[in-house]
Design an enzyme around this catalytic site. Structure first.
Site, PDB file in Angstrom:
ATOM      1  N   LYS A 272       0.867  -1.193   0.000  1.00  0.00           N
ATOM      2  CA  LYS A 272       0.000   0.000   0.000  1.00  0.00           C
ATOM      3  C   LYS A 272       0.893   1.230   0.000  1.00  0.00           C
ATOM      4  O   LYS A 272       1.694   1.430   0.915  1.00  0.00           O
ATOM      5  CB  LYS A 272      -0.903  -0.003   1.235  1.00  0.00           C
ATOM      6  CG  LYS A 272      -1.681   1.303   1.447  1.00  0.00           C
ATOM      7  CD  LYS A 272      -2.596   1.251   2.666  1.00  0.00           C
ATOM      8  CE  LYS A 272      -3.227   2.616   2.960  1.00  0.00           C
ATOM      9  NZ  LYS A 272      -4.088   2.613   4.170  1.00  0.00           N
ATOM     10  N   ASP A 277      -2.452  10.217   3.651  1.00  0.00           N
ATOM     11  CA  ASP A 277      -3.861   9.850   3.822  1.00  0.00           C
ATOM     12  C   ASP A 277      -4.566  10.874   4.698  1.00  0.00           C
ATOM     13  O   ASP A 277      -4.468  10.825   5.926  1.00  0.00           O
ATOM     14  CB  ASP A 277      -3.951   8.445   4.447  1.00  0.00           C
ATOM     15  CG  ASP A 277      -5.394   7.989   4.630  1.00  0.00           C
ATOM     16  OD1 ASP A 277      -6.304   8.645   4.075  1.00  0.00           O
ATOM     17  OD2 ASP A 277      -5.603   6.963   5.311  1.00  0.00           O
ATOM     18  N   LYS A 284      -9.990  12.929   8.198  1.00  0.00           N
ATOM     19  CA  LYS A 284      -9.523  12.513   9.514  1.00  0.00           C
ATOM     20  C   LYS A 284      -9.469  13.701  10.466  1.00  0.00           C
ATOM     21  O   LYS A 284      -9.367  14.851  10.033  1.00  0.00           O
ATOM     22  CB  LYS A 284      -8.097  11.933   9.398  1.00  0.00           C
ATOM     23  CG  LYS A 284      -8.018  10.565   8.771  1.00  0.00           C
ATOM     24  CD  LYS A 284      -6.592  10.077   8.732  1.00  0.00           C
ATOM     25  CE  LYS A 284      -6.484   8.723   8.063  1.00  0.00           C
ATOM     26  NZ  LYS A 284      -7.175   7.644   8.781  1.00  0.00           N
ATOM     27  N   ASP A 295       1.712   6.201   5.613  1.00  0.00           N
ATOM     28  CA  ASP A 295       0.717   5.291   5.047  1.00  0.00           C
ATOM     29  C   ASP A 295       1.216   4.603   3.771  1.00  0.00           C
ATOM     30  O   ASP A 295       0.475   3.862   3.141  1.00  0.00           O
ATOM     31  CB  ASP A 295      -0.592   6.049   4.789  1.00  0.00           C
ATOM     32  CG  ASP A 295      -1.828   5.178   4.976  1.00  0.00           C
ATOM     33  OD1 ASP A 295      -1.717   4.119   5.615  1.00  0.00           O
ATOM     34  OD2 ASP A 295      -2.906   5.549   4.459  1.00  0.00           O
ATOM     35  N   ASP A 354     -12.126   7.210   3.707  1.00  0.00           N
ATOM     36  CA  ASP A 354     -10.914   6.961   4.489  1.00  0.00           C
ATOM     37  C   ASP A 354     -10.517   5.477   4.451  1.00  0.00           C
ATOM     38  O   ASP A 354      -9.412   5.120   4.864  1.00  0.00           O
ATOM     39  CB  ASP A 354     -11.126   7.422   5.937  1.00  0.00           C
ATOM     40  CG  ASP A 354      -9.820   7.624   6.689  1.00  0.00           C
ATOM     41  OD1 ASP A 354      -8.756   7.551   6.038  1.00  0.00           O
ATOM     42  OD2 ASP A 354      -9.866   7.848   7.906  1.00  0.00           O
ATOM     43  N   GLU A 356      -9.387   3.793   2.110  1.00  0.00           N
ATOM     44  CA  GLU A 356      -8.857   3.875   0.745  1.00  0.00           C
ATOM     45  C   GLU A 356      -7.817   2.805   0.442  1.00  0.00           C
ATOM     46  O   GLU A 356      -7.606   2.449  -0.711  1.00  0.00           O
ATOM     47  CB  GLU A 356      -8.248   5.264   0.520  1.00  0.00           C
ATOM     48  CG  GLU A 356      -6.801   5.459   0.991  1.00  0.00           C
ATOM     49  CD  GLU A 356      -6.608   5.300   2.501  1.00  0.00           C
ATOM     50  OE1 GLU A 356      -7.608   5.387   3.231  1.00  0.00           O
ATOM     51  OE2 GLU A 356      -5.460   5.059   2.928  1.00  0.00           O
ATOM     52  N   ARG A 358      -7.725  -0.415   1.030  1.00  0.00           N
ATOM     53  CA  ARG A 358      -8.292  -1.624   0.410  1.00  0.00           C
ATOM     54  C   ARG A 358      -8.666  -1.373  -1.042  1.00  0.00           C
ATOM     55  O   ARG A 358      -8.676  -2.298  -1.852  1.00  0.00           O
ATOM     56  CB  ARG A 358      -9.487  -2.114   1.249  1.00  0.00           C
ATOM     57  CG  ARG A 358     -10.605  -1.128   1.348  1.00  0.00           C
ATOM     58  CD  ARG A 358     -11.550  -1.417   2.510  1.00  0.00           C
ATOM     59  NE  ARG A 358     -11.028  -0.961   3.796  1.00  0.00           N
ATOM     60  CZ  ARG A 358     -11.652  -1.124   4.963  1.00  0.00           C
ATOM     61  NH1 ARG A 358     -12.820  -1.735   5.016  1.00  0.00           N
ATOM     62  NH2 ARG A 358     -11.108  -0.685   6.076  1.00  0.00           N
TER      63      ARG A 358
HETATM   64  N1  BES Z   1      -4.223   4.486   6.904  1.00  0.00           N
HETATM   65  C1  BES Z   1      -5.388   4.261   7.667  1.00  0.00           C
HETATM   66  C2  BES Z   1      -5.165   3.226   8.773  1.00  0.00           C
HETATM   67  C3  BES Z   1      -4.284   3.630   9.912  1.00  0.00           C
HETATM   68  C4  BES Z   1      -4.838   4.166  11.053  1.00  0.00           C
HETATM   69  C5  BES Z   1      -2.935   3.406   9.875  1.00  0.00           C
HETATM   70  C6  BES Z   1      -4.027   4.503  12.121  1.00  0.00           C
HETATM   71  C7  BES Z   1      -2.130   3.743  10.940  1.00  0.00           C
HETATM   72  C8  BES Z   1      -2.684   4.275  12.075  1.00  0.00           C
HETATM   73  C9  BES Z   1      -6.493   3.743   6.786  1.00  0.00           C
HETATM   74  O1  BES Z   1      -6.513   4.221   5.505  1.00  0.00           O
HETATM   75  C10 BES Z   1      -7.776   4.176   7.426  1.00  0.00           C
HETATM   76  O2  BES Z   1      -8.018   5.338   7.474  1.00  0.00           O
HETATM   77  N2  BES Z   1      -8.564   3.223   7.895  1.00  0.00           N
HETATM   78  C11 BES Z   1      -9.777   3.518   8.548  1.00  0.00           C
HETATM   79  C12 BES Z   1     -10.809   2.519   8.082  1.00  0.00           C
HETATM   80  C13 BES Z   1     -12.208   2.868   8.503  1.00  0.00           C
HETATM   81  C14 BES Z   1     -12.678   4.097   7.789  1.00  0.00           C
HETATM   82  C15 BES Z   1     -13.111   1.703   8.188  1.00  0.00           C
HETATM   83  C16 BES Z   1      -9.559   3.405  10.055  1.00  0.00           C
HETATM   84  O3  BES Z   1      -8.798   2.530  10.487  1.00  0.00           O
HETATM   85  O4  BES Z   1     -10.092   4.228  10.767  1.00  0.00           O
HETATM   86 ZN    ZN Z   2      -4.744   4.795   4.753  1.00  0.00          ZN
HETATM   87 MN    MN Z   3      -7.540   6.054   5.341  1.00  0.00          MN
END
Ligand code: BES
Ligand code: ZN
Ligand code: MN
Length: 502
Positions: A272, A277, A284, A295, A354, A356, A358
């Site tokens: 990834k 992000d 966020k 990220d 968010d 993204e 996947r």
């Molecule tokens: N890059 C983030 C995941 C992440 C969160 C990595 C904290 C490192 C530390 C990912 O893209 C994300 O935002 N995931 C969301 C998914 C949710 C919207 C279902 C998350 O984990 O909040």
């Molecule tokens: Zn992310």
């Molecule tokens: Mn994200």
């Protein structure tokens, strides 16, 4: 850094500094006793004064001891002898002591350091893994963050040579380990450097150029970088949806390592590469958002590992794929509720912009199929939920093949880069139902790291596939903020095992 073994008596080794262990009860290890006898028991006399506690991580530098070839002796605390001292030092205690010794040496003008610390038993750490760990730990300890501070750089350390005491029998395997560990350290440093760079420097374009640079340095590598027109031609609708709100052009990077003797189907590694992000329209919260420059850690790990694979010229076919773009809010950004078509043809309702990672990964995993891979492993800082589940100690492993997941977990143990096997049964995939598309990209809060993996699972049905969620392990926040280089060691262990068995 140069690594060597020394098979003759320790006292005869010409070196700047010898590191030997001392337990917290003041007992010298056998190696320390040898030196002690040579300098007419000066070591034991100094220790008797009680200035040095022998606690794990503690070091004490002694200079100009008479009777020794080495100008300096570094006492390294080992802590207690443990419950079964005849089994030698535990692996964790040994790693701690080794890191302390190297780290202490770098704070001096020592150019050559001998490590004469007790070793864990063979069954706990084989000669080859011992050599690998010494080179790996040296690399990680000597690593300096690639900051962009404008002031004068601190004086670089002088250490150029690390020598370990060995028997004639173990020497060759240890040296093999040195080669592996040096390649690992270089790959890990590359990963960390990329991940530590800010989003305005390490853009998708920058990742592409870095990959092209690898191909110039290594004959076994072939690199292809797809830009926006080619990504459109590949109909990667999910990757395109994520990138559409960004001014930075996306990249899809293909790094192929081919070995003439390797006849087996390739291992495909997928990373990834979200270079920043923001969350997109599902923006966020500001605190910690800066950490979202990390990220692209999965992508950085793929690039670093491909570098190690090429440096060792492993007799394997390995393909690295990186999907790289930014996730930004914008007038043209993808919106919650938008429906897009993945390269595989499945439609996705994007309920949360968010989620993204996947989206870009599903198109990359689909691309992997053209290599008719034996195994596909993706690495991604995919969910905050994995951090809630496992904290920062274990990488989460998900797979549609239990044997593969177990193998990865096993590699994590062997490489001291641990991972934990998470469940991935049908129920989680069913939670991604959408009224309007083949699936939604999110399924609520509960089991968030698993439903994210289940989303990827819908694109990997006909593959041997594993997914590693490294959101908790790839970088640290707080005072020691920065990339950890994980899970490069786990991954290289996996590839070295494959290289050894086929
Ligand atoms: N890059 C983030 C995941 C992440 C969160 C990595 C904290 C490192 C530390 C990912 O893209 C994300 O935002 N995931 C969301 C998914 C949710 C919207 C279902 C998350 O984990 O909040
Ligand atoms: Zn992310
Ligand atoms: Mn994200």
């Amino acid at each position: 850094m140069q690594f060597e073994t020394w098979t003759k008596p320790l006292a005869e080794l010409p070196i700047d500094c010898v590191a030997v262990g001392v337990h917290d009860d003041g007992e010298l290890t056998p190696e320390a006793k040898i030196l002690d006898l040579r300098c007419r028991e000066k070591l034991s006399r100094l220790l008797k004064r009680g200035d040095f506690g022998g606690k794990p991580g503690e070091t004490w530098l002694l200079t100009d001891l008479e009777g020794l070839r080495s100008e300096r002796v570094l006492l390294v605390g080992l802590g207690s002898k443990g419950t079964s001292p005849k089994d030698g030092l535990g692996r964790k205690a040994w790693r701690r002591a080794t890191v302390s010794a190297i780290s202490a040496a770098t704070r001096t003008r020592v150019t050559s350091l001998a490590l004469a610390l007790p070793r864990p038993a063979q069954k706990v750490l084989s000669d080859e893994r011992f050599g690998r760990a010494v080179a790996e730990l040296s690399g990680n300890t000597l690593y300096r963050v690639n900051d962009l501070k404008s002031g004068k750089k601190p004086r670089p350390h002088a250490l150029a040579r690390v020598v370990v005491t060995a028997t004639a029998k173990s020497s060759q395997a240890i040296q093999r380990g040195f080669t592996q560990g040096s390649a690992l350290a270089a790959g890990t440093a590359l990963m960390r450097n990329l991940a530590n760079l800010p989003g305005n420097v390490c853009t998708p374009t920058y990742l592409g150029r870095t990959a092209e640079g690898l191909a110039k340095a290594h004959k076994s590598l072939k690199v292809k970088v797809l830009g926006l027109p080619e990504i459109k031609r590949e109909k990667m609708g999910c990757l395109l949806a994520v990138t559409q709100g960004s001014e930075e052009p996306p990249r899809f990077i293909v790094i192929e390592h081919r070995h003439p003797k390797a006849k087996n189907a390739p291992v495909v590694l997928v990373g990834k590469g979200i270079t920043f992000d923001t969350g997109g329209i599902s923006l966020k919260d500001p605190p910690l958002m800066d950490e979202m420059k990390f990220d692209m850690s999965g992508a950085a790990c793929v690039i670093g590992t491909m570098n190690a694979v090429a440096e060792l010229n492993l007799p394997l076919n390995v393909v690295g794929l990186v999907a790289a773009c930014e996730n930004m809010p914008d007038g043209r950004a993808v919106k919650p509720g938008d429906i897009v078509t993945s390269a595989q043809g499945l439609t996705v309702e994007i309920l949360n912009t968010d989620a993204e990672g996947r989206l870009i990964l599903c198109d990359a995993l689909n691309y992997a199929k053209r290599f008719k891979p034996d195994v596909v492993i993706d690495m991604a800082t995919l969910t905050g939920a994995i951090v809630v589940a496992l904290g920062t100690h274990h990488t989460g492993v998900f797979s549609n093949n239990d044997a593969l997941a177990r193998e990865l977990v096993d590699c994590g143990v062997a490489a001291d880069d641990r991972a934990w096997h998470m469940p991935l049964t049908e129920e989680y995939g069913e939670q991604l139902k959408s009224n309007f598309a083949d699936m939604a990209n999110v399924a609520g809060r509960d089991g968030g790291s698993i439903t994210a993996a289940a989303f990827l699972g819908k694109f990997t049905k006909d593959l041997h596939w594993a997914h590693m969620d490294i959101a908790g392990t790839a970088y640290q926040g707080g005072a020691g903020k920065g990339s950890t280089g994980r899970p490069s060691a786990l991954l290289l262990e996996y590839l070295l095992r494959r290289a050894a068995t086929r």
